[in-house]
Design a protein around this motif. Structure first.
Motif, PDB file in Angstrom:
ATOM      1  N   ASN A 126      28.239  55.916  53.871  1.00  0.00           N
ATOM      2  CA  ASN A 126      28.503  56.080  51.987  1.00  0.00           C
ATOM      3  C   ASN A 126      29.413  55.094  52.395  1.00  0.00           C
ATOM      4  O   ASN A 126      29.409  54.073  51.654  1.00  0.00           O
ATOM      5  CB  ASN A 126      29.549  57.378  51.896  1.00  0.00           C
ATOM      6  CG  ASN A 126      29.301  58.342  51.752  1.00  0.00           C
ATOM      7  OD1 ASN A 126      27.912  58.622  50.835  1.00  0.00           O
ATOM      8  ND2 ASN A 126      29.388  59.639  51.344  1.00  0.00           N
ATOM      9  N   HIS A 127      29.880  54.524  53.070  1.00  0.00           N
ATOM     10  CA  HIS A 127      30.814  53.238  53.790  1.00  0.00           C
ATOM     11  C   HIS A 127      30.069  52.154  53.464  1.00  0.00           C
ATOM     12  O   HIS A 127      30.027  51.362  53.032  1.00  0.00           O
ATOM     13  CB  HIS A 127      31.816  53.489  53.972  1.00  0.00           C
ATOM     14  CG  HIS A 127      32.632  52.620  54.353  1.00  0.00           C
ATOM     15  ND1 HIS A 127      33.760  51.362  53.486  1.00  0.00           N
ATOM     16  CD2 HIS A 127      32.923  51.796  55.612  1.00  0.00           C
ATOM     17  CE1 HIS A 127      34.349  50.631  54.176  1.00  0.00           C
ATOM     18  NE2 HIS A 127      33.800  50.439  55.045  1.00  0.00           N
ATOM     19  N   ILE A 130      27.697  51.567  50.952  1.00  0.00           N
ATOM     20  CA  ILE A 130      28.816  50.604  49.569  1.00  0.00           C
ATOM     21  C   ILE A 130      29.151  49.020  50.267  1.00  0.00           C
ATOM     22  O   ILE A 130      29.078  47.992  49.213  1.00  0.00           O
ATOM     23  CB  ILE A 130      30.305  51.427  49.429  1.00  0.00           C
ATOM     24  CG1 ILE A 130      29.572  53.118  48.686  1.00  0.00           C
ATOM     25  CG2 ILE A 130      30.509  50.493  48.174  1.00  0.00           C
ATOM     26  CD1 ILE A 130      28.510  52.995  47.678  1.00  0.00           C
ATOM     27  N   HIS A 134      27.918  45.904  48.368  1.00  0.00           N
ATOM     28  CA  HIS A 134      28.441  44.986  47.754  1.00  0.00           C
ATOM     29  C   HIS A 134      28.538  43.468  48.461  1.00  0.00           C
ATOM     30  O   HIS A 134      29.084  42.839  47.192  1.00  0.00           O
ATOM     31  CB  HIS A 134      30.218  45.350  48.609  1.00  0.00           C
ATOM     32  CG  HIS A 134      31.066  44.867  47.563  1.00  0.00           C
ATOM     33  ND1 HIS A 134      31.423  43.994  48.740  1.00  0.00           N
ATOM     34  CD2 HIS A 134      31.899  44.878  46.825  1.00  0.00           C
ATOM     35  CE1 HIS A 134      32.710  43.492  48.111  1.00  0.00           C
ATOM     36  NE2 HIS A 134      33.399  43.376  46.559  1.00  0.00           N
ATOM     37  N   THR A 139      27.978  46.623  43.656  1.00  0.00           N
ATOM     38  CA  THR A 139      29.494  47.664  43.366  1.00  0.00           C
ATOM     39  C   THR A 139      30.125  46.721  43.350  1.00  0.00           C
ATOM     40  O   THR A 139      30.115  45.811  43.566  1.00  0.00           O
ATOM     41  CB  THR A 139      28.995  47.873  45.014  1.00  0.00           C
ATOM     42  OG1 THR A 139      29.590  47.863  45.775  1.00  0.00           O
ATOM     43  CG2 THR A 139      27.714  49.343  45.340  1.00  0.00           C
ATOM     44  N   THR A 140      31.841  46.872  42.781  1.00  0.00           N
ATOM     45  CA  THR A 140      32.873  46.339  42.897  1.00  0.00           C
ATOM     46  C   THR A 140      33.425  46.703  43.994  1.00  0.00           C
ATOM     47  O   THR A 140      33.253  47.508  44.662  1.00  0.00           O
ATOM     48  CB  THR A 140      33.444  47.234  41.460  1.00  0.00           C
ATOM     49  OG1 THR A 140      33.406  48.808  41.926  1.00  0.00           O
ATOM     50  CG2 THR A 140      32.966  46.752  40.386  1.00  0.00           C
ATOM     51  N   GLU A 141      34.528  45.898  43.989  1.00  0.00           N
ATOM     52  CA  GLU A 141      35.626  45.937  44.866  1.00  0.00           C
ATOM     53  C   GLU A 141      36.163  47.293  45.245  1.00  0.00           C
ATOM     54  O   GLU A 141      36.706  48.185  46.227  1.00  0.00           O
ATOM     55  CB  GLU A 141      36.538  45.271  44.786  1.00  0.00           C
ATOM     56  CG  GLU A 141      37.738  44.666  46.114  1.00  0.00           C
ATOM     57  CD  GLU A 141      36.626  44.570  47.415  1.00  0.00           C
ATOM     58  OE1 GLU A 141      37.403  44.594  48.466  1.00  0.00           O
ATOM     59  OE2 GLU A 141      35.960  43.951  47.017  1.00  0.00           O
ATOM     60  N   ASP A 143      34.786  50.300  44.398  1.00  0.00           N
ATOM     61  CA  ASP A 143      34.055  51.334  45.153  1.00  0.00           C
ATOM     62  C   ASP A 143      34.077  51.457  46.360  1.00  0.00           C
ATOM     63  O   ASP A 143      34.038  52.042  47.418  1.00  0.00           O
ATOM     64  CB  ASP A 143      32.703  51.323  44.750  1.00  0.00           C
ATOM     65  CG  ASP A 143      32.119  51.591  43.456  1.00  0.00           C
ATOM     66  OD1 ASP A 143      33.367  52.054  43.005  1.00  0.00           O
ATOM     67  OD2 ASP A 143      31.061  50.905  42.439  1.00  0.00           O
ATOM     68  N   ASN A 146      37.265  53.259  47.895  1.00  0.00           N
ATOM     69  CA  ASN A 146      37.603  54.458  48.221  1.00  0.00           C
ATOM     70  C   ASN A 146      36.680  54.923  48.703  1.00  0.00           C
ATOM     71  O   ASN A 146      36.864  55.644  48.801  1.00  0.00           O
ATOM     72  CB  ASN A 146      36.471  54.551  46.056  1.00  0.00           C
ATOM     73  CG  ASN A 146      37.205  54.047  44.711  1.00  0.00           C
ATOM     74  OD1 ASN A 146      38.310  54.244  45.435  1.00  0.00           O
ATOM     75  ND2 ASN A 146      36.785  54.445  43.810  1.00  0.00           N
ATOM     76  N   THR A 147      35.085  53.740  49.772  1.00  0.00           N
ATOM     77  CA  THR A 147      34.654  54.877  50.332  1.00  0.00           C
ATOM     78  C   THR A 147      35.660  54.881  52.300  1.00  0.00           C
ATOM     79  O   THR A 147      35.397  54.941  52.544  1.00  0.00           O
ATOM     80  CB  THR A 147      32.637  54.220  50.923  1.00  0.00           C
ATOM     81  OG1 THR A 147      33.391  52.774  50.441  1.00  0.00           O
ATOM     82  CG2 THR A 147      32.763  54.434  49.753  1.00  0.00           C
TER      83      THR A 147
END
Length: 376
Positions: A126-127, A130, A134, A139-141, A143, A146-147
């Protein structure tokens, strides 16, 4: 007629009394003369060995009672509660640092470890996804943060679970010799329960106390010798490696510690030892062999051998002496002897005061301050 018979009877009784009285008197006289002859009969000379009282220079030593202590010694205990599933050692075995000794059942803990490893793989994917998005600005910072946080939480949980599994594995903290096993297979143990003792025996310490008046005489690296009851014929050597700077206010003694090599593992923790510290001082002493002393409750004595009046033999004269320190086969004489005097060194039980002796020194008893028996 009756008067005549009475006179004859009296004469006969009187004659019997004279006869038996003479016999008894003769026997008594013979016994007295025989005892007198035995009392005045000269005894044959006793054969002894001799030794000369001589002056030696002894290095001063401080005597103390010590206790052996392992350089490292612990009771290995459990850190977790569980059932013993495996034992990998035997009582009295020599082990290396880190060697696995025992295991507790850890089925649920290992299953939870696998769950966390699966969560770690998912969190990392997931990380990475994202992170890639990014980079393209999709995606945003928040998101990405969070990962990253989810991944770090799984990693932390995984480390905690690995530590939990490792706590169910009991290993040796250092190399040494194990004691007697105290657990059994299938036993349900609690945290802190003893598994086995582990002692590092080479080198080994000896702790001993000395009076405070010797505090200035004791220094690091002074040589130390000791003897134990377990091996009375062996003498072990070491050196002082630590001195406690504090003097006990109750006993007025201070503690010192010496380190000794123990390659054969003969010395063990808790053993009693007679310790002698060789300090930098010497003194003159008058010594004789210990075998020359006649021990008695009212005082020790020796037999001094002197030339007889006729010059063809020796006479043994008993003399009381005051003794001091003993070293090996020798004993120090404080009073009662002079240097150069000759004493009997064996056969003392055959001697009597002012009795004649013959000196035969073909087989003299040993006389050394530092004996080394052949069986050592």
């Amino acid at each position: 007629m009756s008067q005549l018979l009475n006179k004859r009877m009296l004469l006969m009784l009187f004659g019997c009394l004279l006869l038996f009285g003479g016999i008894f008197a003769f026997k008594y006289f013979g016994r007295v003369m025989m005892n007198r002859a035995f009392d005045t009969m000269p005894l044959p000379p006793a054969t002894v060995t001799s030794a000369v009282a001589e002056v030696q220079t002894w290095q001063e030593s401080l005597i103390a009672v010590g206790t052996m202590r392992a350089v490292n010694g612990v009771e290995i205990t459990t850190e977790a509660q569980g059932v013993v599933s495996a034992i990998h050692f035997k009582s009295g075995q020599t082990v290396d640092r880190g060697q696995l000794l025992a295991e507790l059942a850890a089925g649920p803990e290992k299953a939870q470890l696998q769950v966390l490893q699966a969560e770690l793989r998912l969190a990392r994917r997931n990380h990475d996804r994202i992170k890639a998005l990014h980079a393209r600005g999709v995606t945003t910072e928040a998101d990405l943060d969070n990962t990253r946080s989810a991944l770090e939480q799984v990693l932390a949980s995984l480390e905690v679970q690995r530590a939990t599994v490792d706590r169910r594995r009991i290993s040796a903290p250092f190399s040494g010799v194990l004691g007697i096993r105290r657990i059994d297979l299938g036993q349900n143990v609690s945290p802190g329960e003893a598994v086995v003792s582990l002692q590092q025996l080479d080198p080994i310490y000896v702790d001993f106390s000395l009076p405070e008046r010797h505090f200035a005489s004791v220094a690091l690296d002074l040589p130390v010798t000791l003897v134990t009851d377990a091996f009375p014929d062996n003498k072990y050597s070491g050196r002082i490696t630590a001195i406690d700077p504090r003097v006990d206010s109750a006993s007025r003694n201070f503690l010192a510690q010496a380190t000794l090599k123990n390659p054969k593992k003969e010395l063990g923790p808790g053993m009693y030892a007679d310790v002698a510290v060789q300090i930098d001082a010497h003194r003159k002493v008058l010594v004789i062999p210990r075998t020359a002393l006649l021990f008695a409750p009212y005082g020790n004595a020796v037999f001094v051998l002197q030339k007889g009046e006729e010059g063809d033999g020796f006479i043994a004269s008993k003399r009381f002496v005051k003794t001091g320190e003993e070293r090996g086969d020798l004993v120090e004489i404080l009073q009662g002897l002079r240097a150069g005097e000759v004493v009997a060194s064996s056969g003392l039980l055959k001697l009597r005061n002012e009795g004649a002796v013959i000196i035969n020194n073909e087989n003299q008893p040993p006389a050394s301050a530092d004996p080394h028996p052949e069986n050592n």
